[in-house]
Scaffold this active site. Structure first.
Site, PDB file in Angstrom:
ATOM      1  N   GLN A   1      -4.776 -11.340 -13.729  1.00 50.12           N
ATOM      2  CA  GLN A   1      -4.653 -10.077 -14.456  1.00 50.12           C
ATOM      3  C   GLN A   1      -3.228  -9.804 -14.923  1.00 50.12           C
ATOM      4  O   GLN A   1      -2.951  -8.760 -15.496  1.00 50.12           O
ATOM      5  CB  GLN A   1      -5.215  -8.907 -13.642  1.00 50.12           C
ATOM      6  CG  GLN A   1      -4.408  -8.518 -12.413  1.00 50.12           C
ATOM      7  CD  GLN A   1      -5.174  -7.507 -11.558  1.00 50.12           C
ATOM      8  OE1 GLN A   1      -6.130  -7.854 -10.881  1.00 50.12           O
ATOM      9  NE2 GLN A   1      -4.759  -6.265 -11.590  1.00 50.12           N
TER      10      GLN A   1
ATOM     11  N   LEU B   1       0.819  -1.220   0.000  1.00 49.60           N
ATOM     12  CA  LEU B   1       0.000   0.000   0.000  1.00 49.60           C
ATOM     13  C   LEU B   1       0.855   1.274   0.000  1.00 49.60           C
ATOM     14  O   LEU B   1       1.916   1.317   0.601  1.00 49.60           O
ATOM     15  CB  LEU B   1      -0.907  -0.004   1.232  1.00 49.60           C
ATOM     16  CG  LEU B   1      -1.798  -1.244   1.372  1.00 49.60           C
ATOM     17  CD1 LEU B   1      -2.628  -1.144   2.639  1.00 49.60           C
ATOM     18  CD2 LEU B   1      -2.697  -1.411   0.153  1.00 49.60           C
ATOM     19  N   HIS B   2       0.331   2.289  -0.668  1.00 48.78           N
ATOM     20  CA  HIS B   2       0.970   3.618  -0.660  1.00 48.78           C
ATOM     21  C   HIS B   2      -0.132   4.653  -0.422  1.00 48.78           C
ATOM     22  O   HIS B   2      -1.312   4.294  -0.269  1.00 48.78           O
ATOM     23  CB  HIS B   2       1.733   3.853  -1.961  1.00 48.78           C
ATOM     24  CG  HIS B   2       0.924   3.629  -3.193  1.00 48.78           C
ATOM     25  ND1 HIS B   2      -0.159   4.407  -3.537  1.00 48.78           N
ATOM     26  CD2 HIS B   2       1.001   2.668  -4.161  1.00 48.78           C
ATOM     27  CE1 HIS B   2      -0.670   3.977  -4.660  1.00 48.78           C
ATOM     28  NE2 HIS B   2      -0.002   2.903  -5.057  1.00 48.78           N
TER      29      HIS B   2
ATOM     30  N   HIS C   1      -3.550   4.263  -2.179  1.00 52.06           N
ATOM     31  CA  HIS C   1      -4.511   3.323  -1.572  1.00 52.06           C
ATOM     32  C   HIS C   1      -5.108   3.927  -0.295  1.00 52.06           C
ATOM     33  O   HIS C   1      -6.307   3.806  -0.033  1.00 52.06           O
ATOM     34  CB  HIS C   1      -3.823   2.021  -1.154  1.00 52.06           C
ATOM     35  CG  HIS C   1      -3.204   1.254  -2.274  1.00 52.06           C
ATOM     36  ND1 HIS C   1      -1.849   1.143  -2.430  1.00 52.06           N
ATOM     37  CD2 HIS C   1      -3.768   0.540  -3.282  1.00 52.06           C
ATOM     38  CE1 HIS C   1      -1.584   0.397  -3.490  1.00 52.06           C
ATOM     39  NE2 HIS C   1      -2.731   0.023  -4.026  1.00 52.06           N
TER      40      HIS C   1
ATOM     41  N   GLN D   1      -8.453   7.132  -9.749  1.00 51.69           N
ATOM     42  CA  GLN D   1      -8.469   7.694 -11.102  1.00 51.69           C
ATOM     43  C   GLN D   1      -7.170   7.378 -11.853  1.00 51.69           C
ATOM     44  O   GLN D   1      -7.128   7.355 -13.069  1.00 51.69           O
ATOM     45  CB  GLN D   1      -8.676   9.219 -10.999  1.00 51.69           C
ATOM     46  CG  GLN D   1      -8.543   9.994 -12.281  1.00 51.69           C
ATOM     47  CD  GLN D   1      -9.608   9.639 -13.308  1.00 51.69           C
ATOM     48  OE1 GLN D   1     -10.695   9.172 -12.937  1.00 51.69           O
ATOM     49  NE2 GLN D   1      -9.312   9.835 -14.580  1.00 51.69           N
ATOM     50  N   LYS D   2      -6.104   7.074 -11.111  1.00 51.95           N
ATOM     51  CA  LYS D   2      -4.813   6.740 -11.724  1.00 51.95           C
ATOM     52  C   LYS D   2      -4.985   5.620 -12.767  1.00 51.95           C
ATOM     53  O   LYS D   2      -4.411   5.659 -13.837  1.00 51.95           O
ATOM     54  CB  LYS D   2      -3.858   6.319 -10.597  1.00 51.95           C
ATOM     55  CG  LYS D   2      -2.770   5.364 -10.920  1.00 51.95           C
ATOM     56  CD  LYS D   2      -1.582   6.044 -11.527  1.00 51.95           C
ATOM     57  CE  LYS D   2      -0.453   5.096 -11.809  1.00 51.95           C
ATOM     58  NZ  LYS D   2      -0.765   3.707 -11.913  1.00 51.95           N
TER      59      LYS D   2
HETATM   60  O1  PAF Z   1      -6.027  -1.825  -9.024  1.00 58.49           O
HETATM   61  C1  PAF Z   1      -5.697  -2.885  -8.480  1.00 58.49           C
HETATM   62  O2  PAF Z   1      -4.923  -2.917  -7.523  1.00 58.49           O
HETATM   63  C2  PAF Z   1      -6.265  -4.210  -8.998  1.00 58.49           C
HETATM   64  O3  PAF Z   1      -6.405  -4.174 -10.372  1.00 58.49           O
HETATM   65  C3  PAF Z   1      -7.582  -4.617  -8.314  1.00 58.49           C
HETATM   66  C4  PAF Z   1      -8.696  -3.631  -8.604  1.00 58.49           C
HETATM   67  C5  PAF Z   1      -7.370  -4.727  -6.811  1.00 58.49           C
HETATM   68  C6  PAF Z   1      -8.031  -5.991  -8.828  1.00 58.49           C
HETATM   69  O4  PAF Z   1      -7.085  -6.981  -8.588  1.00 58.49           O
END
Ligand code: PAF
Length: 282
Positions: free
Chosen positions: A58, A30-31, A34, A145-146
Site C-alpha cells: 500500500q 499504536l496510538h 488504534h 473514521q479518520k
Molecule cells: O489503516 C491501516 O493501518 C492500514 O491501511 C490497514 C487497514 C491495517 C491495512 O494495512
C-alpha cells in the site's frame, strides 16, 4: 495474550477461539486511535485479535515504507493492557510469498481523493485486508473514521465479495488541540505540528457553515481553502465535499456529505474529515 507469526498457526488457533471474534488490523506504532478500536472490539466480542503488519503493497515507490515508525515492544505492552487475546504479526514473506500474483481491487471509489494522489494504494489495502479477513475469519472488523475513504472502500469490498462480516467504523480520536491522531504525526516539526491544527479547524468551519444553512459545496471548499492558505506551512493536496457513498464531488449538499482534506507539511501528508449529516430526530 498469544503472539502468532505464521498463517498456519493463526488458522489452527482460529478453530479454537470463542466467538464472536473482533478483529483490528493495524500497521503498528499504536496510538489512542488504534486503542479505541481495540477497546470497542473488547466490548463487543468474546475474542479480540489484532494484527500488526506494515503492508508494503500500500506504499508507493516514493513513500515512507522503510521509515514507517515501528515499536513492537511498546505495541505488545499496550495490547496486553487492553486484554487482547491474539496478536497476529507475520513477516512480509508470510503474507506475500515469492510469486504472489493475486490482487483484490475495488474500482470507482478508489480512483478519487486518496486514490487520485496514490494510484496503487487502495489495491494494496484491499488485498491485504482481504487476506487478513480470510486468515482471521472475524465476526466483526474495526476501522477508524479518520481514514474515511479506506473504511468506505473496505465496506464495499466486504459487501461485494459476500465476506460475511460486519465492518464497524469508529470515531476519530483527536489530540487536545483537535489534530487527528496518526502514526505519522511524529514526523512533524514543532512548527508544522502547531500549523497542523488548521485541518480540524477548517473542518469545524465547514460544519458551522453547514449548520448555518450553507448548501453550496464549492463555497464550503473555497472558504476552507482560504482559511488553510492563511498560514504559511501546509500545501493543500485536496479539499473535497463529496457524496458519502459514491465519493463523487457535490455541487449542492442535499443530504449527507463527507468533507475531507489532505494537506502536506514537508514530507508528511495529513488527512482529516467530518461527515455532515441532516438531523434525523429521535
Ligand atoms: O489503516 C491501516 O493501518 C492500514 O491501511 C490497514 C487497514 C491495517 C491495512 O494495512
Amino acid at each position: 495474550m498469544k503472539v502468532i507469526e505464521t498463517v498456519d498457526e493463526m488458522r489452527r488457533l482460529r478453530r479454537t477461539l470463542a466467538g464472536p471474534v473482533g478483529f483490528v488490523p493495524t500497521m503498528g506504532y499504536l496510538h489512542e486511535g488504534h486503542l479505541s478500536l481495540v477497546k470497542r472490539a473488547r466490548e463487543d466480542n468474546a475474542t479480540v485479535v489484532v494484527s500488526i503488519f506494515v503492508n508494503p503493497t500500500q506504499f508507493g515507490p516514493c513513500e515512507d515504507l522503510e521509515d514507517y515508525p515501528r515499536d513492537i515492544k511498546r505495541d505488545l505492552t499496550m495490547l496486553e493492557e487492553l486484554d487482547t487475546d491474539v496478536v497476529f504479526m507475520p513477516p512480509p514473506d508470510e503474507i506475500y510469498p515469492p510469486q504472489f500474483n493475486t490482487w483484490v481491487e475495488v474500482t470507482g471509489l478508489t480512483e478519487r481523493l486518496e486514490g487520485a494522489a496514490r494510484p496503487t494504494h487502495f489495491r494494496g489495502v484491499t488485498t491485504v485486508v482481504a487476506k487478513l479477513f480470510n486468515i482471521v475469519q472475524p465476526t466483526r472488523a474495526y476501522f477508524g473514521q479518520k481514514d474515511a475513504q479506506q473504511a468506505i472502500v473496505i465496506q464495499k469490498m466486504a459487501t461485494d465479495l459476500n465476506m460475511g462480516l460486519d465492518v464497524i467504523v469508529c470515531p476519530t480520536i483527536r489530540e487536545h488541540d483537535g489534530l487527528a491522531m496518526s502514526s505519522r504525526n511524529i514526523y512533524l516539526t514543532p512548527e508544522q505540528r502547531r500549523s497542523a491544527t488548521v485541518l480540524s479547524q477548517s473542518l469545524k468551519m465547514a460544519e458551522r457553515l453547514w449548520t448555518d444553512g450553507e448548501r453550496n459545496a464549492e463555497h464550503i471548499r473555497s472558504e476552507m481553502r482560504q482559511f488553510i492558505e492563511r498560514q504559511p506551512e501546509g500545501q493543500i493536496d485536496y479539499i473535497s465535499v463529496a457524496d458519502t457513498l459514491t465519493l463523487e464531488e457535490l455541487d449542492t449538499i442535499t443530504s449527507a456529505a463527507l468533507v475531507s482534506l489532505a494537506v502536506r507539511f514537508g514530507k508528511t501528508r495529513l488527512l482529516d474529515n467530518v461527515v455532515l449529516r441532516p438531523y434525523q430526530g429521535k
